[in-house]
Write an enzyme that holds these catalytic residues in place. Sequence first.
Site, short mmCIF file in Angstrom:
data_model
loop_
_atom_site.label_atom_id
_atom_site.label_comp_id
_atom_site.label_asym_id
_atom_site.label_seq_id
_atom_site.Cartn_x
_atom_site.Cartn_y
_atom_site.Cartn_z
N PHE A 109 -18.07 -30.25 -32.36
CA PHE A 109 -19.49 -30.06 -32.02
C PHE A 109 -19.78 -30.87 -30.75
O PHE A 109 -19.42 -32.04 -30.66
CB PHE A 109 -20.35 -30.56 -33.19
CG PHE A 109 -21.80 -30.22 -33.09
CD1 PHE A 109 -22.28 -29.03 -33.62
CD2 PHE A 109 -22.70 -31.06 -32.45
CE1 PHE A 109 -23.63 -28.71 -33.54
CE2 PHE A 109 -24.05 -30.75 -32.36
CZ PHE A 109 -24.52 -29.57 -32.91
N ASP A 149 -16.68 -36.29 -39.19
CA ASP A 149 -18.04 -35.77 -39.10
C ASP A 149 -18.21 -34.77 -40.24
O ASP A 149 -17.56 -33.73 -40.27
CB ASP A 149 -18.27 -35.11 -37.73
CG ASP A 149 -19.75 -34.78 -37.51
OD1 ASP A 149 -20.42 -34.44 -38.51
OD2 ASP A 149 -20.22 -34.86 -36.37
N TYR A 205 -30.18 -32.99 -42.42
CA TYR A 205 -31.11 -31.85 -42.49
C TYR A 205 -30.42 -30.51 -42.72
O TYR A 205 -31.07 -29.49 -42.75
CB TYR A 205 -31.97 -31.78 -41.22
CG TYR A 205 -31.18 -31.86 -39.92
CD1 TYR A 205 -30.51 -30.76 -39.42
CD2 TYR A 205 -31.11 -33.05 -39.20
CE1 TYR A 205 -29.79 -30.84 -38.25
CE2 TYR A 205 -30.39 -33.14 -38.02
CZ TYR A 205 -29.73 -32.02 -37.55
OH TYR A 205 -29.01 -32.11 -36.39
N LYS A 206 -29.09 -30.51 -42.83
CA LYS A 206 -28.39 -29.24 -43.06
C LYS A 206 -28.25 -29.00 -44.56
O LYS A 206 -29.24 -28.78 -45.23
CB LYS A 206 -27.05 -29.25 -42.33
CG LYS A 206 -27.23 -29.27 -40.81
CD LYS A 206 -25.94 -29.46 -40.04
CE LYS A 206 -26.25 -29.44 -38.54
NZ LYS A 206 -25.18 -30.03 -37.75
N ARG A 212 -23.63 -16.22 -37.59
CA ARG A 212 -23.22 -17.25 -38.53
C ARG A 212 -24.12 -17.20 -39.77
O ARG A 212 -25.33 -17.29 -39.67
CB ARG A 212 -23.36 -18.60 -37.83
CG ARG A 212 -22.56 -19.72 -38.42
CD ARG A 212 -22.69 -20.96 -37.55
NE ARG A 212 -24.05 -21.48 -37.55
CZ ARG A 212 -24.34 -22.79 -37.41
NH1 ARG A 212 -23.38 -23.67 -37.24
NH2 ARG A 212 -25.59 -23.20 -37.39
C1 LIG Z 1 -25.44 -30.69 -36.62
C2 LIG Z 1 -24.36 -31.56 -36.14
C3 LIG Z 1 -24.64 -32.73 -35.46
C4 LIG Z 1 -26.08 -33.07 -35.16
O1 LIG Z 1 -26.29 -34.28 -34.57
P1 LIG Z 1 -27.77 -34.86 -34.44
O2 LIG Z 1 -27.59 -36.15 -33.78
O3 LIG Z 1 -28.32 -34.97 -35.84
O4 LIG Z 1 -28.59 -33.89 -33.67
C5 LIG Z 1 -23.58 -33.55 -35.09
N1 LIG Z 1 -22.31 -33.19 -35.35
C6 LIG Z 1 -22.01 -32.03 -35.99
C7 LIG Z 1 -20.58 -31.68 -36.29
C8 LIG Z 1 -23.03 -31.18 -36.39
O5 LIG Z 1 -22.74 -30.04 -36.98
#
Ligand SMILES: *Cc1c(COP(=O)(O)O)cnc(C)c1O
Length: 423
Positions: free
Chosen positions: A138, A209, A234-235, A382
């Site tokens: 990501f 992560d 939040y996911k 997705r």
């Molecule tokens: C959604 C996501 C993030 C989000 O990071 P924020 O700092 O909360 O915006 C980070 N890493 C991965 C792998 C994600 O899927």
Amino acid sequence: MYRHDPAHPWPADAEALRRDREDPLASCRGLFELPAGIAYFDGNSLGPPAVASLERLRRTAEREWREDLVGAWNGRAPDDGWIGLATRAGRKIARLIGAAPHEVLVADSTSVNLFKLLAGALELRPDRRVLLLQEEQFPTDLYIAEGLAALRGGGFEVRRAKTAEMAAALSAEVAVVCLSQVDFRTGELYDMAALGQQARRHGVLTCWDLSHSAGALPVALGENGADLAVGCGYKFLNGGPGAPAFLYVRAEHQNAIRNPLPGWLGHHDPFAFSPEYRPAAGIERFLCGTPPILSLAALDAALEVFAEVDLALVRRKSLALGDFFLELLERRCPGVFAVVTPREHERRGSQISLRHPEAFALVQALIDRGVVPDFRAPDLLRFGLTPLYQRFGDVAAAVAMLSEILESGRHREARFQLRSKVT
Ligand SMILES: *Cc1c(COP(=O)(O)O)cnc(C)c1O
């Protein structure tokens, strides 16, 4: 914004109805507030509100903030105040990710937590200069690692390797390897045990992560010897928009690792207001400043839903939803999409990703029919699988609508080509 047009009802699917009747998690749907007539496949981007979260937001604002004011930091009962909320929420997440209760803390965003832990990891391996990340990672993780290396100067560098080639990239130069357990694009689930073992063989620390695995499948950080981890609130955890994230530090590292953002709440005794920083013992040293209490309260309440559910059932249903999706897709839209999510259960996270040159417009046309997946550039549709509130009927509706849209060509209408800032 999202609505289901009654003029275009989703066709009933007998097999889906049967599976929904037999689903042991069916009653969990009632614990969430979802708009009527929506088949929601974006819980891996923003989970819906739990009924308990909305109630807690009301209580936190109207009773605690309005009536108790600053006294709410200590609370009305022991272990009820805002001041301990970050660690209490962390303990609830610990169970979901295979950690001990005192190894997890809720704080900041995933990006900020990653910065803190990667910086701490570099100091735990002072003779090494390389941060290793997945090529497919990501982007925020890549940016944060690059930013940290630049800030450190002195020869620190970020290297990237495809996950499949990670073993060859590990060496005695690498301080820490940062890995997503589930790929956010393809939904591939990586082998935490094997990658962890390879890293350990070279003395490399692992930082996982868990943004796409926490709450979606049972995670075993402790059992797999993971050193560090971060993840999103939040996911799949349904903490609400901008919910604070979490971080994990294996117990054996906790008193050696330093927080590079040593804010006052991570101090051993914040209310001594000492001019000298002295870190709190354990995980609380990774607090920085004052947490966003309203968001944290919503997340904490959402985590209560998980306290009641068996993650093995969640995993089983997630795989069944995915299998059902792929079966129907094969039947209704054969040969139209490249399925980029692995079909083998042991390599599949909790989403189905399909590649198609018109992916963006197809997603918009689906949303117009009440089916809500998302688009990931350049060409992916997705579909997040979220067993707590999703029905097999939602999967049947998604594939039926997809097939209807493809047949009619509706997605070619001009209104489905317009891109908003957030996809
Ligand atoms: C959604 C996501 C993030 C989000 O990071 P924020 O700092 O909360 O915006 C980070 N890493 C991965 C792998 C994600 O899927």
